[in-house]
Design an enzyme around this catalytic site. Sequence first.
Site, short mmCIF file in Angstrom:
data_model
loop_
_atom_site.label_atom_id
_atom_site.label_comp_id
_atom_site.label_asym_id
_atom_site.label_seq_id
_atom_site.Cartn_x
_atom_site.Cartn_y
_atom_site.Cartn_z
N ASP A 67 0.84 -1.20 0.00
CA ASP A 67 0.00 0.00 0.00
C ASP A 67 0.87 1.25 0.00
O ASP A 67 2.09 1.17 0.19
CB ASP A 67 -0.96 -0.01 1.21
CG ASP A 67 -0.27 -0.38 2.52
OD1 ASP A 67 0.97 -0.39 2.58
OD2 ASP A 67 -0.98 -0.67 3.50
N ASN A 135 -7.58 -1.99 14.45
CA ASN A 135 -8.99 -2.23 14.09
C ASN A 135 -9.16 -3.48 13.22
O ASN A 135 -10.23 -3.71 12.66
CB ASN A 135 -9.58 -1.00 13.37
CG ASN A 135 -8.85 -0.69 12.07
OD1 ASN A 135 -7.92 -1.40 11.68
ND2 ASN A 135 -9.27 0.37 11.39
C1 GLP Z 1 -0.53 0.16 8.69
C2 GLP Z 1 -0.20 -0.38 7.28
C3 GLP Z 1 -0.13 -1.86 7.31
C4 GLP Z 1 0.59 -2.25 8.58
C5 GLP Z 1 -0.35 -2.07 9.73
C6 GLP Z 1 0.26 -2.25 11.10
O1 GLP Z 1 -1.42 1.18 8.69
N1 GLP Z 1 -1.03 0.04 6.22
O2 GLP Z 1 0.48 -2.36 6.14
O3 GLP Z 1 1.01 -3.58 8.50
O4 GLP Z 1 -1.00 -0.82 9.60
O5 GLP Z 1 1.14 -1.21 11.39
P1 GLP Z 1 2.14 -1.23 12.64
O6 GLP Z 1 3.07 -2.37 12.40
O7 GLP Z 1 2.85 0.09 12.60
O8 GLP Z 1 1.32 -1.41 13.84
#
Ligand code: GLP
Length: 262
Positions: A67, A135
């Site tokens: 993404d 979430n």
């Molecule tokens: C983000 C990204 C995801 C990521 C997830 C967890 O918003 N779009 O690809 O894996 O949320 O993020 P984090 O590892 O910083 O908790």
Amino acid sequence: MRLIVAPDRASAAKLTADIIERFVKSTAPAVLGIATGATMEEPLAEVVRRHRRGAFSLARTEIYLLDEYIGLEPGGRDTFRSAVDRRFVSRTDVPAAAVHSPDPHATDLGAECDRYEQEVRGAQIGLQLLGIGTNGHIAFNEPGSALDGTTRVVELSEQTRTDNARFFAGRTEPPTTAITQGIATILAARELLLVACGPSKACALARAIEGPVTEMIPASALQLHPNATVIADPSAASELASASAVHESPFDVPMTSGVENQ
Ligand code: GLP
């Protein structure tokens, strides 16, 4: 699905690196889907350390991002592409031309989403790394995302923007929109590896693994995949009824649920 509860966060990173290392060594080209976010920082740093010690080359690895934010300055440090280049690609022998991501500056974003969807499908991701949002999102598939959804422009939830504000540290507001691979795009990978660490992930992880498959918890779609592994640290696993054992190796843990076993 295979559930691995690591003794602690550092072990979770090492177990994740074990799986990435085995994949990269066993497949050429190794088509690796990378998630950004804090959870992946330590596993990717561990892969970089092993690579630099000479354990393996990443020269035949192709990287696909899940993404990307829309609306940030091109090439700016807060883009997911810059983060992956800075933390991983530039520190290994992954060729620069082997890194693929959607272009959030394309004039026709719908056409760009279709192009990236085709590119990802054509490449056939071998191992897809995933994080989980508080979430229950995967990539930027927020609650309510269709399970058969493909790459598209999405609005980010307030929860996600609040969670990710820490990465922007007051420089700018988190964007409101992004391009994300869809859940169907992600499920088309041969193998999925979701990593969850920290107590903020406990509720979403329990619902994803032990609750029903539902669009309201996009990560629950992993239950539909025949080769999905979840690595959690004890705090992320704390609300799981099934997580009794702690594992030291990712390779001796059997599948416990998922389409293979039904
Ligand atoms: C983000 C990204 C995801 C990521 C997830 C967890 O918003 N779009 O690809 O894996 O949320 O993020 P984090 O590892 O910083 O908790």
